[in-house]
Design a protein around this motif. Structure first.
Motif, PDB file in Angstrom:
ATOM      1  N   PHE A 137      37.936  25.731  56.780  1.00 23.99           N
ATOM      2  CA  PHE A 137      37.606  24.594  55.918  1.00 23.99           C
ATOM      3  C   PHE A 137      37.038  23.489  56.796  1.00 23.99           C
ATOM      4  CE2 PHE A 137      41.826  23.986  57.513  1.00 23.99           C
ATOM      5  CZ  PHE A 137      41.943  22.626  57.730  1.00 23.99           C
ATOM      6  N   ALA A 138      36.541  22.452  56.167  1.00 23.92           N
ATOM      7  CA  ALA A 138      35.950  21.300  56.881  1.00 23.92           C
ATOM      8  C   ALA A 138      34.955  21.824  57.919  1.00 23.92           C
ATOM      9  CB  ALA A 138      37.035  20.419  57.482  1.00 23.92           C
ATOM     10  N   ASP A 139      35.107  21.415  59.181  1.00 23.74           N
ATOM     11  CA  ASP A 139      34.161  21.824  60.230  1.00 23.74           C
ATOM     12  C   ASP A 139      34.644  23.004  61.061  1.00 23.74           C
ATOM     13  OD1 ASP A 139      32.441  19.759  59.500  1.00 23.74           O
ATOM     14  OD2 ASP A 139      33.388  18.334  60.872  1.00 23.74           O
ATOM     15  N   TYR A 140      35.756  23.612  60.677  1.00 24.56           N
ATOM     16  CA  TYR A 140      36.272  24.745  61.446  1.00 24.56           C
ATOM     17  C   TYR A 140      35.397  25.972  61.231  1.00 24.56           C
ATOM     18  CZ  TYR A 140      40.358  21.791  61.947  1.00 24.56           C
ATOM     19  OH  TYR A 140      41.191  20.743  62.238  1.00 24.56           O
ATOM     20  N   VAL A 141      35.377  26.833  62.236  1.00 21.44           N
ATOM     21  CA  VAL A 141      34.604  28.070  62.142  1.00 21.44           C
ATOM     22  C   VAL A 141      35.517  29.252  62.460  1.00 21.44           C
ATOM     23  CG1 VAL A 141      32.381  27.011  62.699  1.00 21.44           C
ATOM     24  CG2 VAL A 141      33.814  27.888  64.537  1.00 21.44           C
ATOM     25  N   LEU A 142      35.170  30.391  61.932  1.00 24.02           N
ATOM     26  CA  LEU A 142      35.911  31.608  62.204  1.00 24.02           C
ATOM     27  C   LEU A 142      35.665  32.023  63.644  1.00 24.02           C
ATOM     28  CD1 LEU A 142      37.674  33.753  60.832  1.00 24.02           C
ATOM     29  CD2 LEU A 142      35.580  34.997  60.308  1.00 24.02           C
ATOM     30  N   ASP A 143      36.744  32.239  64.396  1.00 23.20           N
ATOM     31  CA  ASP A 143      36.626  32.720  65.772  1.00 23.20           C
ATOM     32  C   ASP A 143      37.791  33.654  66.064  1.00 23.20           C
ATOM     33  OD1 ASP A 143      38.867  31.116  66.399  1.00 23.20           O
ATOM     34  OD2 ASP A 143      37.650  29.510  67.235  1.00 23.20           O
ATOM     35  N   ASP A 144      37.906  34.092  67.296  1.00 31.79           N
ATOM     36  CA  ASP A 144      38.954  35.037  67.663  1.00 31.79           C
ATOM     37  C   ASP A 144      40.294  34.372  67.945  1.00 31.79           C
ATOM     38  OD1 ASP A 144      37.149  37.114  67.487  1.00 31.79           O
ATOM     39  OD2 ASP A 144      36.673  37.082  69.628  1.00 31.79           O
ATOM     40  N   PHE A 145      40.350  33.053  67.892  1.00 28.26           N
ATOM     41  CA  PHE A 145      41.572  32.353  68.257  1.00 28.26           C
ATOM     42  C   PHE A 145      42.218  31.604  67.096  1.00 28.26           C
ATOM     43  CE2 PHE A 145      43.814  28.563  69.672  1.00 28.26           C
ATOM     44  CZ  PHE A 145      44.810  29.143  70.444  1.00 28.26           C
ATOM     45  N   SER A 146      41.471  30.831  66.380  1.00 26.07           N
ATOM     46  CA  SER A 146      42.024  29.954  65.345  1.00 26.07           C
ATOM     47  C   SER A 146      42.304  30.700  64.049  1.00 26.07           C
ATOM     48  CB  SER A 146      41.046  28.820  65.037  1.00 26.07           C
ATOM     49  OG  SER A 146      40.875  27.985  66.151  1.00 26.07           O
ATOM     50  N   ILE A 147      43.331  30.215  63.353  1.00 29.41           N
ATOM     51  CA  ILE A 147      43.540  30.626  61.975  1.00 29.41           C
ATOM     52  C   ILE A 147      43.697  29.355  61.146  1.00 29.41           C
ATOM     53  CG2 ILE A 147      44.601  32.851  62.536  1.00 29.41           C
ATOM     54  CD1 ILE A 147      47.305  31.641  61.734  1.00 29.41           C
TER      55      ILE A 147
END
Length: 153
Positions: A137-147
Motif C-alpha cells: 500500500f502507499a509507496d511500498y513495493v513488493l520485494d523479497d524482504f518486506s511484508i
C-alpha cells in the motif's frame, strides 16, 4: 504499576534514545533499501500521531499512527524497550493505536514489516489482532524482504 500511554512530542532524552535504538535495529536486521522506519523529525510531521508508553518514570515503548489517505491509517515505529519486553507493552500500544484509528473514523489500518526471524514476534502480535497479509500500500513495493499487513476496522 499501570502502563500509561500518552502523546509524545519526541523531545525527551529517553524517547530519542529508544528511537535511535529502533533505527539501529531496523538497519541491523533489514536490507538498506527496505528500512522504512521514520526518524524523529519525520515523526513530528502533522500526519503522524506519536505515543510513548510509561511505567512511572520508565519508558516502556512507543508507537505511531500515520494517515496514509482519508480513512486509511498506518502503524509506524512500534518498539518496546528491551527492559520491558514480554510484559504486554506492545499489545497495549497496538490496542491504543487501533482505538485512536477508530476514533478518527479510519476504516482500515495497515503496516509494513520485515519477513525474517527478528520480525516474527511482531507478526504474531499483529496476527493475534486479526491483521492479515496484503498487497503493498502507499509507496511500498513488493520485494523479497518486506511484508504488508492490514486490518479492516
Amino acid at each position: 504499576m499501570d502502563l500509561v500511554i500518552r502523546p509524545d512530542d519526541l523531545t525527551g532524552e529517553a524517547i530519542l534514545a529508544l528511537l535511535r535504538y529502533h533505527l539501529d535495529e531496523m538497519h541491523r536486521h533489514s536490507p538498506a533499501d527496505s528500512v522504512h522506519a521514520l526518524p524523529p523529525e519525520r515523526l513530528r510531521h502533522p500526519d503522524v500521531s506519536f505515543y510513548s508508553a510509561w511505567y512511572g518514570e520508565t519508558l516502556a515503548g512507543c508507537g505511531a499512527l500515520r494517515e496514509v489517505e482519508p480513512g486509511h491509517g498506518e502503524i509506524k515505529t512500534m518498539r518496546v524497550a528491551p527492559a520491558t519486553l514480554r510484559k504486554g507493552v506492545g499489545r497495549a500500544i497496538l490496542r491504543h493505536l487501533l482505538e485512536e484509528a477508530r476514533s478518527r473514523g479510519f476504516s482500515r489500518v495497515s503496516l509494513e514489516t520485515g519477513s525474517t526471524a527478528p520480525f516474527h514476534p511482531a507478526h504474531a502480535l499483529y496476527r493475534a489482532h486479526a491483521f492479515v497479509e496484503c498487497a503493498p500500500f502507499a509507496d511500498y513495493v513488493l520485494d523479497d524482504f518486506s511484508i504488508c499487513m492490514t486490518l479492516e476496522l
